[in-house]
Design a protein around this motif. Structure first.
Motif, PDB file in Angstrom:
ATOM      1  N   VAL A 124       3.463  -2.403  -0.756  1.00  0.00           N
ATOM      2  CA  VAL A 124       3.671  -3.599   0.065  1.00  0.00           C
ATOM      3  C   VAL A 124       4.893  -4.404  -0.348  1.00  0.00           C
ATOM      4  O   VAL A 124       5.349  -5.277   0.388  1.00  0.00           O
ATOM      5  CB  VAL A 124       2.422  -4.504   0.042  1.00  0.00           C
ATOM      6  N   GLY A 125       5.427  -4.133  -1.537  1.00  0.00           N
ATOM      7  CA  GLY A 125       6.643  -4.811  -1.970  1.00  0.00           C
ATOM      8  C   GLY A 125       6.438  -6.099  -2.736  1.00  0.00           C
ATOM      9  O   GLY A 125       7.413  -6.753  -3.110  1.00  0.00           O
ATOM     10  N   ASP A 126       5.191  -6.488  -2.987  1.00  0.00           N
ATOM     11  CA  ASP A 126       4.930  -7.714  -3.743  1.00  0.00           C
ATOM     12  C   ASP A 126       3.504  -7.684  -4.275  1.00  0.00           C
ATOM     13  O   ASP A 126       2.803  -6.685  -4.117  1.00  0.00           O
ATOM     14  CB  ASP A 126       5.164  -8.964  -2.875  1.00  0.00           C
ATOM     15  N   ASP A 127       3.095  -8.800  -4.893  1.00  0.00           N
ATOM     16  CA  ASP A 127       1.740  -8.859  -5.447  1.00  0.00           C
ATOM     17  C   ASP A 127       0.875  -9.877  -4.709  1.00  0.00           C
ATOM     18  O   ASP A 127      -0.150 -10.309  -5.237  1.00  0.00           O
ATOM     19  CB  ASP A 127       1.785  -9.194  -6.944  1.00  0.00           C
ATOM     20  N   GLU A 128       1.278 -10.230  -3.490  1.00  0.00           N
ATOM     21  CA  GLU A 128       0.475 -11.169  -2.716  1.00  0.00           C
ATOM     22  C   GLU A 128      -0.827 -10.497  -2.280  1.00  0.00           C
ATOM     23  O   GLU A 128      -0.827  -9.315  -1.890  1.00  0.00           O
ATOM     24  CB  GLU A 128       1.238 -11.642  -1.479  1.00  0.00           C
ATOM     25  N   PRO A 155      -3.795  -7.854   2.673  1.00  0.00           N
ATOM     26  CA  PRO A 155      -3.986  -6.440   3.002  1.00  0.00           C
ATOM     27  C   PRO A 155      -2.840  -5.908   3.869  1.00  0.00           C
ATOM     28  O   PRO A 155      -2.199  -6.668   4.611  1.00  0.00           O
ATOM     29  CB  PRO A 155      -5.311  -6.427   3.784  1.00  0.00           C
ATOM     30  N   MET A 156      -2.607  -4.611   3.799  1.00  0.00           N
ATOM     31  CA  MET A 156      -1.549  -3.999   4.586  1.00  0.00           C
ATOM     32  C   MET A 156      -1.728  -4.287   6.080  1.00  0.00           C
ATOM     33  O   MET A 156      -0.749  -4.528   6.802  1.00  0.00           O
ATOM     34  CB  MET A 156      -1.535  -2.486   4.341  1.00  0.00           C
ATOM     35  N   PRO A 163       3.195  -8.592   8.198  1.00  0.00           N
ATOM     36  CA  PRO A 163       3.967  -8.801   9.434  1.00  0.00           C
ATOM     37  C   PRO A 163       4.428  -7.506  10.093  1.00  0.00           C
ATOM     38  O   PRO A 163       4.415  -7.397  11.329  1.00  0.00           O
ATOM     39  CB  PRO A 163       5.158  -9.643   8.956  1.00  0.00           C
ATOM     40  N   GLU A 164       4.832  -6.509   9.288  1.00  0.00           N
ATOM     41  CA  GLU A 164       5.309  -5.250   9.865  1.00  0.00           C
ATOM     42  C   GLU A 164       4.222  -4.565  10.684  1.00  0.00           C
ATOM     43  O   GLU A 164       4.480  -4.042  11.774  1.00  0.00           O
ATOM     44  CB  GLU A 164       5.787  -4.304   8.763  1.00  0.00           C
ATOM     45  N   THR A 187      -6.387   9.029   1.191  1.00  0.00           N
ATOM     46  CA  THR A 187      -7.423   8.583   2.129  1.00  0.00           C
ATOM     47  C   THR A 187      -6.949   7.359   2.899  1.00  0.00           C
ATOM     48  O   THR A 187      -7.118   7.264   4.128  1.00  0.00           O
ATOM     49  CB  THR A 187      -8.726   8.274   1.376  1.00  0.00           C
ATOM     50  N   GLU A 188      -6.358   6.404   2.189  1.00  0.00           N
ATOM     51  CA  GLU A 188      -5.863   5.194   2.844  1.00  0.00           C
ATOM     52  C   GLU A 188      -4.688   5.497   3.771  1.00  0.00           C
ATOM     53  O   GLU A 188      -4.574   4.912   4.860  1.00  0.00           O
ATOM     54  CB  GLU A 188      -5.453   4.171   1.780  1.00  0.00           C
TER      55      GLU A 188
END
Length: 214
Positions: free
Chosen positions: A73-77, A80-81, A85-86, A140-141
């Motif tokens: 995801v590019g960060d630690d916020e 959830p995916m 925004p994308e 799986t994800e």
């Protein structure tokens, strides 16, 4: 100074330490491999003690899992995916070709961040049970995400005639694997833009029907 402020400051410092530790671990995993990376090496790279590494992130399996999550995801916020925004832009798209264009862009962004670590996990999974469990979870994800995108394309009437959602999900799952990115960009020297164009064209030819044709 309020007690809440002090608590928030401690929490932010703890998060910053964890980010530094995980970033150091990710760099070492990619450079040296999972087996050769030690907690002491991670501590030295992060500029903290070994105890701090363990307190901030846990042992090596936890570090690998966190590094993978952060890369995806590019960060630690703690978002959830599906709520990123994308992904929201893809879900909001009503034109199949536009949805696929957005998907390709998001996929390439993920691969830029995560392809190298994905190769580390694949290699480690052959000899390490924790890494194998992480790879199974990741696959799986990834398949679940591929199925969600295939279902979205189907809901827009975008899948080519005769292509089921199950088969479309398998194709998407194959295309969004990091192996092609590692080979074409990492080994063959393709630009990221050229790779993204290729991915979009191959995905469109494989997935889209007449309504999805630009």
């Amino acid at each position: 100074m309020s007690r809440t402020y002090r608590s928030d400051l401690r929490d932010e410092r703890a998060r910053a330490t964890r980010r530094a530790v995980v970033a150091a671990a990710a760099g070492l995993f990619e450079r040296d491999g999972y087996a050769a990376t030690t907690l002491d090496a991670v501590a030295a790279a992060a500029g903290v003690s070994r105890r701090t590494v363990v307190n901030a992130a846990g042992g090596k399996p936890a570090l690998l899992s966190l590094a993978w999550d952060f890369c995806l995801v590019g960060d630690d916020e703690p978002v959830p995916m599906a709520d990123r925004p994308e992904v929201r832009r893809i879900v909001a798209a009503t034109d199949p070709a536009e949805a696929l264009r957005l998907w390709a862009g998001m996929t390439v962004g993920v691969q830029q961040r995560a392809a190298a670590l994905g190769a580390v996990i694949d290699a480690a999974a052959d000899v390490d049970a924790d890494a194998a469990a992480l790879r199974t979870k990741a696959e799986t994800e990834r398949l679940a995400g591929a199925r969600a995108f295939a279902t979205h394309l189907a809901s827009l009437g975008g899948l080519r005639t005769g292509l089921s959602v199950d088969d479309a999900a398998d194709l998407i799952w194959t295309l969004n694997d990091g192996a092609a990115y590692r080979r074409l960009v990492g080994l063959r020297g393709w630009s990221v833009a050229a790779y993204r164009d290729w991915l979009e064209r191959v995905a469109a030819a494989s997935l889209l029907g007449a309504r999805g044709t630009p």
